[in-house]
Design an enzyme around this catalytic site. Structure first.
Site, short mmCIF file in Angstrom:
data_model
loop_
_atom_site.label_atom_id
_atom_site.label_comp_id
_atom_site.label_asym_id
_atom_site.label_seq_id
_atom_site.Cartn_x
_atom_site.Cartn_y
_atom_site.Cartn_z
N HIS A 1 -7.09 -0.53 5.51
CA HIS A 1 -5.71 -0.06 5.61
C HIS A 1 -5.62 1.24 6.43
O HIS A 1 -5.07 2.25 5.97
CB HIS A 1 -5.11 0.16 4.22
CG HIS A 1 -3.62 0.01 4.20
ND1 HIS A 1 -2.92 -0.44 3.11
CD2 HIS A 1 -2.67 0.26 5.16
CE1 HIS A 1 -1.62 -0.46 3.37
NE2 HIS A 1 -1.44 -0.04 4.61
N GLU B 1 -6.51 -2.82 -3.32
CA GLU B 1 -7.00 -1.78 -2.42
C GLU B 1 -7.50 -0.56 -3.20
O GLU B 1 -7.43 -0.51 -4.42
CB GLU B 1 -5.90 -1.37 -1.44
CG GLU B 1 -5.45 -2.51 -0.53
CD GLU B 1 -4.49 -2.08 0.57
OE1 GLU B 1 -4.29 -2.85 1.51
OE2 GLU B 1 -3.94 -0.94 0.49
#
Length: 385
Positions: free
Chosen positions: A349, A330
């Site tokens: 996210h 990420e």
């Protein structure tokens, strides 16, 4: 104010919630160093808070810079993370166990990054003669997950890791429900076709939610919140986990295989641990009902992304679509084999990012850190203790 405990905010709450977080921390008597790297209005924040907090600007995902800034000016006794900055054994070894009090070469290595009216650290804040010395003692996480922290190393070095479980439960449950609705009604496909001027009717009518069974993998706070919302919309709900929502009309599945084989939609709500990493892989995905949907708002790594991508590309696979909000890699390292797959709904996210959830997480995290630094651990959730 000499001797105040110091906290380094690696990534503060966004927008006007930054002020809420800073006021809470300052109200506890903490000396705050704010990392400006992810702050949008840096000039405005400097102008508004320059007399009360210290500033720095560095990439917290750069471990060397992270260590140097944590050690700066005698060291910070606490660090706070929101976005899951990795806090691994090397970082903990360098900043805990007395290293923070040394303020040695690591601290001087990033001398140009910190500024308060041309000076560095909380010691330069107006009216502050100096800062507390000593090593890192507390890590605060404004959120539930602590998989970004090496908990074994933290425990070994005497660093308490606190978090805010449940602070975003409603937000994530709502987001999972949005994922479910978007995929069951193919909102992305209809939107894309309509933007092309293509009046597209579905090849077959969608099933109503009341026709579907939702399987919840991990019925904790988020799972229970989702179960209540899904049942209110007429769905049959079943769950697998240590504490399923008994008595709430939620059926208990006896095994992962059973949950997968008897659910039309599977939603993942587990922490990432050694036991859950890779829990849903090729073999598990093959057990799904034909036309099934998978939702993951938990953690990347629980579902094998390569196996998921291969399943979604295979027209003969029982998995019809997936929505993924968390990934193995990420932020700046964001990468996934799911890129470009039409029946994969991908988001960065953001499931827990509602205003109320982020405000609660920021305030609770501030309270927890302050209590631990003050030697008041009662009632404070500590992930490694």
């Amino acid at each position: 104010m000499l001797g105040r405990d110091r906290i380094l905010l690696l990534d503060a709450a966004p927008g006007d919630l930054l002020g809420v977080e800073l006021e809470r921390l300052l109200g506890h008597g903490l000396a705050v160093t704010l990392n400006l790297r992810r702050v949008t209005d840096r000039a405005g924040v400097r102008a508004a808070w320059g007399g009360r907090v210290g500033f720095t600007d560095f990439d917290p995902f750069d471990e060397a810079a992270l260590i140097a800034e944590t050690l700066r000016d005698g060291g910070h006794q606490a660090v706070k993370s929101r976005a899951g900055v990795p806090l691994r054994a090397a970082f903990l070894a360098a900043t805990a166990g007395g290293a923070g009090g040394a303020g040695g070469a690591g601290a001087s290595g990033a001398a140009g990054a910190c500024e308060v009216a041309g000076a560095c650290g909380a010691a330069a804040v107006s009216g502050t003669a100096g800062a507390a010395t000593g090593s890192l003692r507390v890590i605060g996480r404004a959120g539930a997950g602590t998989d970004h922290v090496d908990l074994a190393a933290a425990t070994r070095l005497g660093v308490a890791v606190t978090h805010t479980p449940g602070s975003n439960a409603d937000a994530v449950a709502e987001f999972a429900l949005a994922q479910l609705l978007a995929l069951t009604r193919d909102l992305a496909g209809h939107n894309a076709a309509s933007h092309r001027g293509d009046w597209r009717s579905p090849a077959a009518p969608a099933r109503a939610l009341s026709e579907l069974t939702l399987g919840i993998l991990g019925p904790g706070r988020i799972g229970r919140a989702l179960a209540g919302r899904a049942r209110a919309l007429g769905m049959t709900v079943q769950a697998l986990g240590r504490s399923p929502a008994e008595g709430d009309g939620v059926r208990r599945a006896d095994s992962l295989a059973e949950l997968l084989a008897t659910s039309d939609v599977v939603s993942v709500h587990l922490p990432l641990t050694a036991r859950t990493r890779g829990l849903v892989g090729r073999r598990e995905l093959a057990l799904l009902r034909p036309g099934a949907i998978l939702l993951n708002t938990a953690r990347g790594g629980i579902v094998d992304e390569r196996a998921l991508a291969d399943a979604l590309r295979d027209p003969g696979h029982p998995l019809a679509a997936a929505a993924v909000d968390t990934f193995e890699h990420e932020h700046a390292a964001f990468d996934s084999p799911l890129f470009g797959i039409p029946n994969a709904l991908l988001t960065p996210h953001v499931a827990g990012m509602t205003r109320s959830a982020m405000a609660e997480a920021a305030v609770r995290c501030a309270d927890h850190v302050a209590a631990l630094l003050d030697g008041r651990p009662g009632g404070v959730p500590v992930a490694n203790g």
